[in-house]
Design a protein around this motif. Structure first.
Motif, PDB file in Angstrom:
ATOM      1  N   ALA A 380      -0.878   2.067 -12.703  1.00  0.00           N
ATOM      2  CA  ALA A 380      -0.666   1.061 -11.664  1.00  0.00           C
ATOM      3  C   ALA A 380      -0.233   1.693 -10.343  1.00  0.00           C
ATOM      4  N   VAL A 381       0.732   2.589 -10.410  1.00  0.00           N
ATOM      5  CA  VAL A 381       1.232   3.231  -9.192  1.00  0.00           C
ATOM      6  C   VAL A 381       0.136   4.058  -8.530  1.00  0.00           C
ATOM      7  N   SER A 382      -0.609   4.804  -9.323  1.00  0.00           N
ATOM      8  CA  SER A 382      -1.637   5.688  -8.766  1.00  0.00           C
ATOM      9  C   SER A 382      -2.780   4.900  -8.140  1.00  0.00           C
ATOM     10  N   VAL A 383      -3.216   3.826  -8.795  1.00  0.00           N
ATOM     11  CA  VAL A 383      -4.269   2.982  -8.215  1.00  0.00           C
ATOM     12  C   VAL A 383      -3.765   2.334  -6.930  1.00  0.00           C
ATOM     13  N   GLY A 384      -2.526   1.843  -6.966  1.00  0.00           N
ATOM     14  CA  GLY A 384      -1.955   1.208  -5.777  1.00  0.00           C
ATOM     15  C   GLY A 384      -1.861   2.158  -4.599  1.00  0.00           C
ATOM     16  N   ILE A 385      -1.382   3.368  -4.859  1.00  0.00           N
ATOM     17  CA  ILE A 385      -1.291   4.373  -3.795  1.00  0.00           C
ATOM     18  C   ILE A 385      -2.676   4.730  -3.280  1.00  0.00           C
ATOM     19  N   GLY A 386      -3.652   4.795  -4.200  1.00  0.00           N
ATOM     20  CA  GLY A 386      -5.005   5.183  -3.819  1.00  0.00           C
ATOM     21  C   GLY A 386      -5.711   4.186  -2.922  1.00  0.00           C
ATOM     22  N   ILE A 387      -5.517   2.900  -3.187  1.00  0.00           N
ATOM     23  CA  ILE A 387      -6.243   1.891  -2.392  1.00  0.00           C
ATOM     24  C   ILE A 387      -5.445   1.414  -1.182  1.00  0.00           C
ATOM     25  N   LEU A 388      -4.177   1.817  -1.088  1.00  0.00           N
ATOM     26  CA  LEU A 388      -3.350   1.378   0.037  1.00  0.00           C
ATOM     27  C   LEU A 388      -3.944   1.732   1.397  1.00  0.00           C
ATOM     28  N   PRO A 389      -4.456   2.965   1.598  1.00  0.00           N
ATOM     29  CA  PRO A 389      -5.018   3.278   2.922  1.00  0.00           C
ATOM     30  C   PRO A 389      -6.211   2.413   3.302  1.00  0.00           C
ATOM     31  N   GLU A 390      -6.905   1.855   2.301  1.00  0.00           N
ATOM     32  CA  GLU A 390      -8.060   0.998   2.591  1.00  0.00           C
ATOM     33  C   GLU A 390      -7.628  -0.377   3.095  1.00  0.00           C
ATOM     34  N   PHE A 391      -6.462  -0.837   2.643  1.00  0.00           N
ATOM     35  CA  PHE A 391      -5.992  -2.172   3.029  1.00  0.00           C
ATOM     36  C   PHE A 391      -5.000  -2.135   4.187  1.00  0.00           C
ATOM     37  N   ALA A 392      -4.411  -0.980   4.412  1.00  0.00           N
ATOM     38  CA  ALA A 392      -3.453  -0.838   5.519  1.00  0.00           C
ATOM     39  C   ALA A 392      -3.998   0.224   6.472  1.00  0.00           C
ATOM     40  N   GLU A 393      -5.083  -0.113   7.127  1.00  0.00           N
ATOM     41  CA  GLU A 393      -5.755   0.839   8.006  1.00  0.00           C
ATOM     42  C   GLU A 393      -4.825   1.279   9.136  1.00  0.00           C
ATOM     43  N   GLY A 394      -4.775   2.562   9.367  1.00  0.00           N
ATOM     44  CA  GLY A 394      -3.940   3.104  10.430  1.00  0.00           C
ATOM     45  C   GLY A 394      -2.519   3.404  10.013  1.00  0.00           C
ATOM     46  N   MET A 395      -2.223   3.314   8.703  1.00  0.00           N
ATOM     47  CA  MET A 395      -0.836   3.514   8.273  1.00  0.00           C
ATOM     48  C   MET A 395      -0.356   4.950   8.504  1.00  0.00           C
ATOM     49  N   PHE A 396      -1.289   5.887   8.646  1.00  0.00           N
ATOM     50  CA  PHE A 396      -0.895   7.279   8.876  1.00  0.00           C
ATOM     51  C   PHE A 396      -1.246   7.756  10.286  1.00  0.00           C
ATOM     52  N   GLU A 397      -1.482   6.824  11.193  1.00  0.00           N
ATOM     53  CA  GLU A 397      -1.957   7.228  12.518  1.00  0.00           C
ATOM     54  C   GLU A 397      -0.900   7.975  13.337  1.00  0.00           C
ATOM     55  N   ARG A 398       0.374   7.856  12.984  1.00  0.00           N
ATOM     56  CA  ARG A 398       1.423   8.591  13.694  1.00  0.00           C
ATOM     57  C   ARG A 398       1.650   9.993  13.119  1.00  0.00           C
ATOM     58  N   PHE A 399       0.942  10.289  12.025  1.00  0.00           N
ATOM     59  CA  PHE A 399       1.031  11.621  11.442  1.00  0.00           C
ATOM     60  C   PHE A 399       0.103  12.567  12.204  1.00  0.00           C
ATOM     61  N   PRO A 400       0.326  13.878  12.094  1.00  0.00           N
ATOM     62  CA  PRO A 400      -0.612  14.824  12.716  1.00  0.00           C
ATOM     63  C   PRO A 400      -2.033  14.590  12.213  1.00  0.00           C
ATOM     64  N   SER A 401      -3.004  14.824  13.078  1.00  0.00           N
ATOM     65  CA  SER A 401      -4.390  14.549  12.715  1.00  0.00           C
ATOM     66  C   SER A 401      -4.820  15.324  11.476  1.00  0.00           C
ATOM     67  N   SER A 402      -4.304  16.535  11.310  1.00  0.00           N
ATOM     68  CA  SER A 402      -4.668  17.323  10.134  1.00  0.00           C
ATOM     69  C   SER A 402      -4.161  16.660   8.856  1.00  0.00           C
ATOM     70  N   ALA A 403      -2.969  16.089   8.909  1.00  0.00           N
ATOM     71  CA  ALA A 403      -2.413  15.421   7.728  1.00  0.00           C
ATOM     72  C   ALA A 403      -3.185  14.153   7.393  1.00  0.00           C
ATOM     73  N   GLN A 404      -3.742  13.510   8.410  1.00  0.00           N
ATOM     74  CA  GLN A 404      -4.486  12.274   8.174  1.00  0.00           C
ATOM     75  C   GLN A 404      -5.718  12.496   7.310  1.00  0.00           C
ATOM     76  N   ILE A 405      -6.307  13.705   7.336  1.00  0.00           N
ATOM     77  CA  ILE A 405      -7.473  14.000   6.508  1.00  0.00           C
ATOM     78  C   ILE A 405      -7.118  13.857   5.032  1.00  0.00           C
ATOM     79  N   LEU A 406      -5.927  14.358   4.679  1.00  0.00           N
ATOM     80  CA  LEU A 406      -5.496  14.293   3.284  1.00  0.00           C
ATOM     81  C   LEU A 406      -4.936  12.924   2.933  1.00  0.00           C
ATOM     82  N   LEU A 407      -4.049  12.417   3.772  1.00  0.00           N
ATOM     83  CA  LEU A 407      -3.372  11.163   3.465  1.00  0.00           C
ATOM     84  C   LEU A 407      -4.284   9.957   3.627  1.00  0.00           C
TER      85      LEU A 407
END
Length: 463
Positions: A380-407
């Protein structure tokens, strides 16, 4: 000594027929990856056609290597067909938008080299990638790519006059309906070819709707070879390389499950050395993909199903399939025709294919003991973490651009989460302590009576 069915050669006519069937079964899934990638990063039709040709060429080469083997170096020597995996699609799109296409193929090349180097160690630690991990990853891959299919149907530019055009939605719906009709109501091979038929019929429907333009088809030669490093000298941003190396680990887990399944279906034992050679071939697909501007390949599960259904176990059949794919890859004009397919048609097919990947992941999770609350929590936790970026677009936009590739890649997050939590709670003493603690609490709850009071009266209620 009797020859094992896997090592038997069939009459040429029969071998060719079954080989062609394998190609038809996997063709749509294989070409969908370059079609979706090309549309997502804004490539023109001729460039997408080149990607398709390269994709088929590399898929054919890897299929032959997996089927026939290359000495003691590569190839599992089982009847399997390989093609472009969806696992690398989202990271590739993110890398292309941040660093450019040179970085996409440079990181893929290095990821392939890393895969080759890690093939033998991975074969030894395959137990750390059980259905709990692979099921989570496949589920997230499917779910995360549905949005990409939706973008092809609806469009990605809200200011465009064609954005959310009802006729595009209607065409995509028609493609889905045709596919469902063939898959659910068809007989024999027609059931297996349902998605391909939906692609063809959807394209025919699109012609009078003015959604297809073949005027540009014919500019390429009939025969040609994909040019190495078409987009220029490869580049190797560290973050992109890490992302594609993680993709290779995901591909290893996916291919391992398929190779084990084929081994069980055919009755041909799979040793660790065999598995390692199969994983080396997966790594080689990354190297060849990086050179020829193609994609990382994995074992196609639908072809595993075809082996089980037809009971034709000869690896020479799938080797012939590889030869057919190579021929198709050397016909650039065919790539142009495929590249001309309307986005809503590709999107409609994508919905089916991507959703099927998600359902395969869910089916894989059914092999896990989900009555164990710890396993359920990991999934449950892993699926939730995995699909979170799809539903919360831009959640990592304040991170460095290089980190955004992974996150920004839910697939990467899901794989890292599932692997880490499974390792922590299923392969260490912490998991044993957690389970013993829960069993102790459960036993105590069963043995102790529950007490309920009303006014001055005390009533003992047995549990």
């Amino acid at each position: 000594m009797a020859i094992h069915p896997v090592d038997q050669r069939l009459p040429i006519a029969r071998q060719s027929a079954f080989a062609l069937q394998h190609v038809l079964i996997m063709y749509t899934g294989c070409i969908t990856v370059p079609l979706v990638f090309g549309a997502a990063v804004g490539l023109d039709r001729s460039t997408v056609a080149m990607l398709i040709s390269a994709d088929l060429l590399v898929a054919g080469i890897i299929t032959i290597i997996q089927s026939l083997g290359v000495g003691k170096v590569a190839g599992v020597r089982l009847p399997i067909v390989c093609g472009a995996t969806f696992a690398g699609l989202t990271p590739m799109i993110l890398i292309a938008k941040e660093y450019g296409l040179q970085a996409v193929y440079g990181s893929m090349l290095v990821g392939g080299v890393v895969g080759i180097a890690l093939a033998v160690p991975f074969a030894k630690i395959v137990r750390y990638f059980p259905p709990l991990v692979t099921g989570v990853v496949l589920t997230v891959i499917g779910i995360s790519l549905i949005g990409v299919a939706g973008g092809l149907i609806v469009g990605n530019d809200p200011t465009s006059p064609s954005f959310a055009d009802p006729k595009n939605l209607a065409l995509a719906a028609a493609v889905v309906v045709v596919a469902v009709a063939f898959i659910c109501l068809g007989r024999g091979m027609w059931t297996q070819l349902g998605v391909l038929m939906a692609l063809v019929i959807g394209t025919v429907i699109a012609i009078p709707m003015g959604l297809i333009d073949l005027s540009g088809v014919g500019g390429s030669a009939w025969v040609g070879f994909p040019m190495p490093f078409h987009f220029g000298a490869p580049e190797f941003p560290v973050t992109a390389v890490v992302a594609m190396s993680i993709v290779m680990a995901v591909v290893f887990a996916e291919s391992t499950a398929s190779m084990l399944a084929v081994s069980e279906i055919t009755g041909k034992p799979l040793k660790k050395a065999d598995l390692a050679r199969g994983l080396v071939a997966d790594g080689m697909s990354g190297v060849l993909g990086g050179i020829f501007n193609a994609f990382v390949d994995t074992v196609f599960s639908q072809n595993v199903g075809a082996v089980a259904t037809t009971r034709v176990y000869s690896r020479y059949v799938t080797a012939t399939s590889g030869a057919i794919l190579i021929v198709l890859g050397l016909i650039p004009r065919m790539g142009e025709v495929v590249a001309a397919l309307p986005d809503p048609v590709v999107g409609g097919v994508g919905i089916i294919l991507f959703s099927t990947v998600a359902v395969v992941g869910i089916n894989t999770l059914r092999k896990v003991d989900l009555s164990d609350p710890i396993n359920t929590t990991i999934a449950a936790v892993s699926v939730g973490i995995g699909i979170l970026p799809e539903f919360a677009e831009g959640m990592f936009e304040r991170f460095p651009s290089s980190a955004q590739i992974l996150l920004g890649s839910g697939i990467t997050l899901a794989a890292a989460s599932a692997f880490s939590l499974n390792l922590l709670f299923n392969h260490t003493r912490l998991g044993e302590l957690a389970r013993r603690s829960r069993e102790s609490l459960h036993a105590t709850a069963k043995s102790e009576p529950a007490t309920s009071s009303a006014g001055d009266a005390s009533v003992t209620v047995p549990v």
